[in-house]
Write a protein that holds these residues in place. Structure first.
Motif, PDB file in Angstrom:
ATOM      1  N   ASP A   9       0.795  -1.298   0.079  1.00 31.95           N
ATOM      2  CA  ASP A   9       0.142   0.025   0.115  1.00 31.95           C
ATOM      3  C   ASP A   9       1.010   1.233   0.029  1.00 31.95           C
ATOM      4  O   ASP A   9       0.319   2.509  -0.328  1.00 31.95           O
ATOM      5  CB  ASP A   9      -1.033   0.045   1.266  1.00 31.95           C
ATOM      6  N   ASN A  10       2.064   1.515   0.367  1.00 30.17           N
ATOM      7  CA  ASN A  10       2.918   2.342   0.685  1.00 30.17           C
ATOM      8  C   ASN A  10       4.208   2.360  -0.406  1.00 30.17           C
ATOM      9  O   ASN A  10       5.000   3.291  -0.068  1.00 30.17           O
ATOM     10  CB  ASN A  10       3.249   2.518   2.165  1.00 30.17           C
ATOM     11  N   ASP A  11       4.007   1.397  -1.166  1.00 29.17           N
ATOM     12  CA  ASP A  11       5.099   1.690  -2.333  1.00 29.17           C
ATOM     13  C   ASP A  11       6.535   1.191  -1.642  1.00 29.17           C
ATOM     14  O   ASP A  11       7.673   1.979  -1.832  1.00 29.17           O
ATOM     15  CB  ASP A  11       5.158   2.717  -3.014  1.00 29.17           C
ATOM     16  N   LEU A  12       6.431   0.429  -0.574  1.00 31.45           N
ATOM     17  CA  LEU A  12       7.729  -0.054   0.196  1.00 31.45           C
ATOM     18  C   LEU A  12       8.189  -1.721  -0.325  1.00 31.45           C
ATOM     19  O   LEU A  12       9.112  -1.992   0.304  1.00 31.45           O
ATOM     20  CB  LEU A  12       7.496   0.067   1.534  1.00 31.45           C
ATOM     21  N   THR A  13       7.691  -2.103  -1.181  1.00 28.29           N
ATOM     22  CA  THR A  13       8.079  -3.563  -1.329  1.00 28.29           C
ATOM     23  C   THR A  13       9.533  -3.498  -2.105  1.00 28.29           C
ATOM     24  O   THR A  13      10.012  -2.696  -2.661  1.00 28.29           O
ATOM     25  CB  THR A  13       7.246  -4.101  -2.560  1.00 28.29           C
ATOM     26  N   GLY A  14      10.253  -4.373  -1.747  1.00 25.02           N
ATOM     27  CA  GLY A  14      11.577  -4.576  -2.115  1.00 25.02           C
ATOM     28  C   GLY A  14      12.605  -4.010  -1.038  1.00 25.02           C
ATOM     29  O   GLY A  14      13.754  -4.234  -1.183  1.00 25.02           O
ATOM     30  N   LYS A  15      12.032  -3.286  -0.040  1.00 24.63           N
ATOM     31  CA  LYS A  15      12.876  -3.015   0.980  1.00 24.63           C
ATOM     32  C   LYS A  15      13.143  -4.209   2.101  1.00 24.63           C
ATOM     33  O   LYS A  15      12.297  -4.749   2.099  1.00 24.63           O
ATOM     34  CB  LYS A  15      12.372  -1.964   1.881  1.00 24.63           C
ATOM     35  N   SER A  16      14.290  -4.441   2.737  1.00 29.40           N
ATOM     36  CA  SER A  16      14.364  -5.425   3.736  1.00 29.40           C
ATOM     37  C   SER A  16      13.665  -4.788   4.930  1.00 29.40           C
ATOM     38  O   SER A  16      13.275  -3.768   5.206  1.00 29.40           O
ATOM     39  CB  SER A  16      15.909  -5.858   4.047  1.00 29.40           C
ATOM     40  N   LEU A  17      13.482  -6.013   5.658  1.00 29.47           N
ATOM     41  CA  LEU A  17      12.760  -5.803   6.952  1.00 29.47           C
ATOM     42  C   LEU A  17      13.738  -5.007   8.071  1.00 29.47           C
ATOM     43  O   LEU A  17      13.466  -3.898   8.250  1.00 29.47           O
ATOM     44  CB  LEU A  17      12.331  -6.823   7.747  1.00 29.47           C
ATOM     45  N   ARG A  18      15.002  -5.126   7.713  1.00 31.16           N
ATOM     46  CA  ARG A  18      16.100  -4.348   8.733  1.00 31.16           C
ATOM     47  C   ARG A  18      16.105  -2.915   8.065  1.00 31.16           C
ATOM     48  O   ARG A  18      16.116  -2.053   9.180  1.00 31.16           O
ATOM     49  CB  ARG A  18      17.404  -4.979   8.403  1.00 31.16           C
ATOM     50  N   GLU A  19      16.002  -2.586   6.839  1.00 33.57           N
ATOM     51  CA  GLU A  19      16.006  -1.305   6.338  1.00 33.57           C
ATOM     52  C   GLU A  19      14.651  -0.793   6.991  1.00 33.57           C
ATOM     53  O   GLU A  19      14.884   0.626   7.424  1.00 33.57           O
ATOM     54  CB  GLU A  19      16.008  -1.255   4.933  1.00 33.57           C
ATOM     55  N   LEU A  20      13.679  -1.399   6.820  1.00 26.92           N
ATOM     56  CA  LEU A  20      12.079  -0.449   7.068  1.00 26.92           C
ATOM     57  C   LEU A  20      12.333  -0.216   8.499  1.00 26.92           C
ATOM     58  O   LEU A  20      11.925   0.926   9.194  1.00 26.92           O
ATOM     59  CB  LEU A  20      11.198  -1.680   6.900  1.00 26.92           C
ATOM     60  N   ILE A  21      12.745  -1.010   9.529  1.00 27.57           N
ATOM     61  CA  ILE A  21      12.494  -0.977  10.903  1.00 27.57           C
ATOM     62  C   ILE A  21      13.818   0.097  11.430  1.00 27.57           C
ATOM     63  O   ILE A  21      13.486   0.825  12.516  1.00 27.57           O
ATOM     64  CB  ILE A  21      12.501  -2.246  11.695  1.00 27.57           C
ATOM     65  N   SER A  22      14.880   0.137  10.586  1.00 27.32           N
ATOM     66  CA  SER A  22      15.901   1.127  10.901  1.00 27.32           C
ATOM     67  C   SER A  22      15.537   2.676  10.739  1.00 27.32           C
ATOM     68  O   SER A  22      16.287   3.481  11.242  1.00 27.32           O
ATOM     69  CB  SER A  22      17.410   0.822  10.272  1.00 27.32           C
ATOM     70  N   GLU A  23      14.616   2.767   9.887  1.00 32.10           N
ATOM     71  CA  GLU A  23      14.162   3.947   9.477  1.00 32.10           C
ATOM     72  C   GLU A  23      12.484   4.164   9.889  1.00 32.10           C
ATOM     73  O   GLU A  23      12.016   4.800   9.067  1.00 32.10           O
ATOM     74  CB  GLU A  23      14.420   4.240   8.116  1.00 32.10           C
ATOM     75  N   VAL A  24      12.190   3.714  10.857  1.00 33.23           N
ATOM     76  CA  VAL A  24      10.712   3.327  11.073  1.00 33.23           C
ATOM     77  C   VAL A  24      10.121   4.699  11.136  1.00 33.23           C
ATOM     78  O   VAL A  24       8.789   4.642  10.866  1.00 33.23           O
ATOM     79  CB  VAL A  24      10.651   2.308  12.073  1.00 33.23           C
ATOM     80  N   ASP A  25      10.674   5.760  11.724  1.00 27.27           N
ATOM     81  CA  ASP A  25       9.711   6.853  11.964  1.00 27.27           C
ATOM     82  C   ASP A  25       9.708   7.518  10.465  1.00 27.27           C
ATOM     83  O   ASP A  25       8.637   8.654  10.482  1.00 27.27           O
ATOM     84  CB  ASP A  25      10.500   7.904  12.658  1.00 27.27           C
ATOM     85  N   SER A  26      10.188   7.099   9.326  1.00 26.44           N
ATOM     86  CA  SER A  26       9.894   7.762   8.191  1.00 26.44           C
ATOM     87  C   SER A  26       8.844   6.887   7.475  1.00 26.44           C
ATOM     88  O   SER A  26       8.175   7.325   6.264  1.00 26.44           O
ATOM     89  CB  SER A  26      10.926   7.966   7.321  1.00 26.44           C
ATOM     90  N   HIS A  27       7.956   5.881   8.056  1.00 25.01           N
ATOM     91  CA  HIS A  27       7.138   5.257   7.370  1.00 25.01           C
ATOM     92  C   HIS A  27       5.910   5.013   8.184  1.00 25.01           C
ATOM     93  O   HIS A  27       5.812   5.470   9.322  1.00 25.01           O
ATOM     94  CB  HIS A  27       7.657   3.700   7.345  1.00 25.01           C
TER      95      HIS A  27
END
Ligand code: MN
Length: 204
Positions: free
Chosen positions: A45-63
């Motif tokens: 839904d947020n165009d974030l496919t392809g990012k690893s889980l680590r990457e997503l949670i390391s920058e979690v405040d921008s999601h």
């Protein structure tokens, strides 16, 4: 890429009598599965496919918040299953045992401090043992936050964690979180914790 629910590394009833089969089934098949499917959907839904889980949670405040809740939920539970084992319990050995003794004084002092972190976390959350710049630290996070998130009060690579959400213990222990934490020490997979310590964290 959609995220996937990992299998439990043992049978649902393997941690009996300390953690009961029914709790493990609901916890893995419903709660963890829910985090995985909601995380996949939130990424789509947020165009974030392809990012690893680590990457997503390391920058979690921008999601969006759904990434924080479900990304944390997926990461935390994946570690949680791994750091428990039917052959667990007892005391650590190897390098992590030396590090625990030199950091906290003794295994018993470590166990007391970690237990306090688990009991003092108000409401839902996790207690952690993390590695940060080669040092061991104990802390806790609310909800599904974890020390890899840039917003977390405690920062570092988790090598041990306990889920203190009521869904982790309520069926067997009801409101008695201290009894659950006490029983949980009997299933801690110290070989895995030592491996994670030597590797500098959980590569997930
Ligand atoms: Mn849980």
């Amino acid at each position: 890429m959609a995220f996937e629910l990992p299998d439990l590394p043992y049978a649902y009833n393997a941690l009996e009598p300390h953690i009961d089969e029914e709790t493990m089934k609901i916890h893995h098949d419903k709660h963890h599965a829910g985090y995985v499917s909601k995380l996949s959907k939130a990424c789509e839904d947020n165009d974030l496919t392809g990012k690893s889980l680590r990457e997503l949670i390391s920058e979690v405040d921008s999601h969006p918040a759904a990434i924080r809740k479900n990304g944390g939920g997926h990461w935390n539970h994946t570690l949680f299953w791994e750091v428990m084992s039917p052959q667990g319990g007892g005391e650590p050995s190897g390098e992590v045992a030396e590090a625990i003794n030199s950091t906290f004084g003794s295994f018993s002092d470590f166990k007391d401090q970690f237990t306090q972190a688990a009991l003092n976390r108000f409401g839902s959350g996790w207690a952690w043992l993390v590695l940060k710049n080669g040092q061991l630290k104990i802390g806790s996070t609310p909800n599904q936050d974890n020390p890899l998130m840039n917003v977390a009060e405690i920062q570092g690579e988790p090598i041990l964690g306990i889920d203190v959400w009521e869904h982790a213990y309520y069926l067997k222990y009801q409101n008695r979180r201290p009894d659950y934490v006490d029983a949980w020490w009997n299933v801690v997979n110290w070989d895995k914790v030592n491996e994670l310590y030597r590797n500098g964290g959980f590569s997930f």
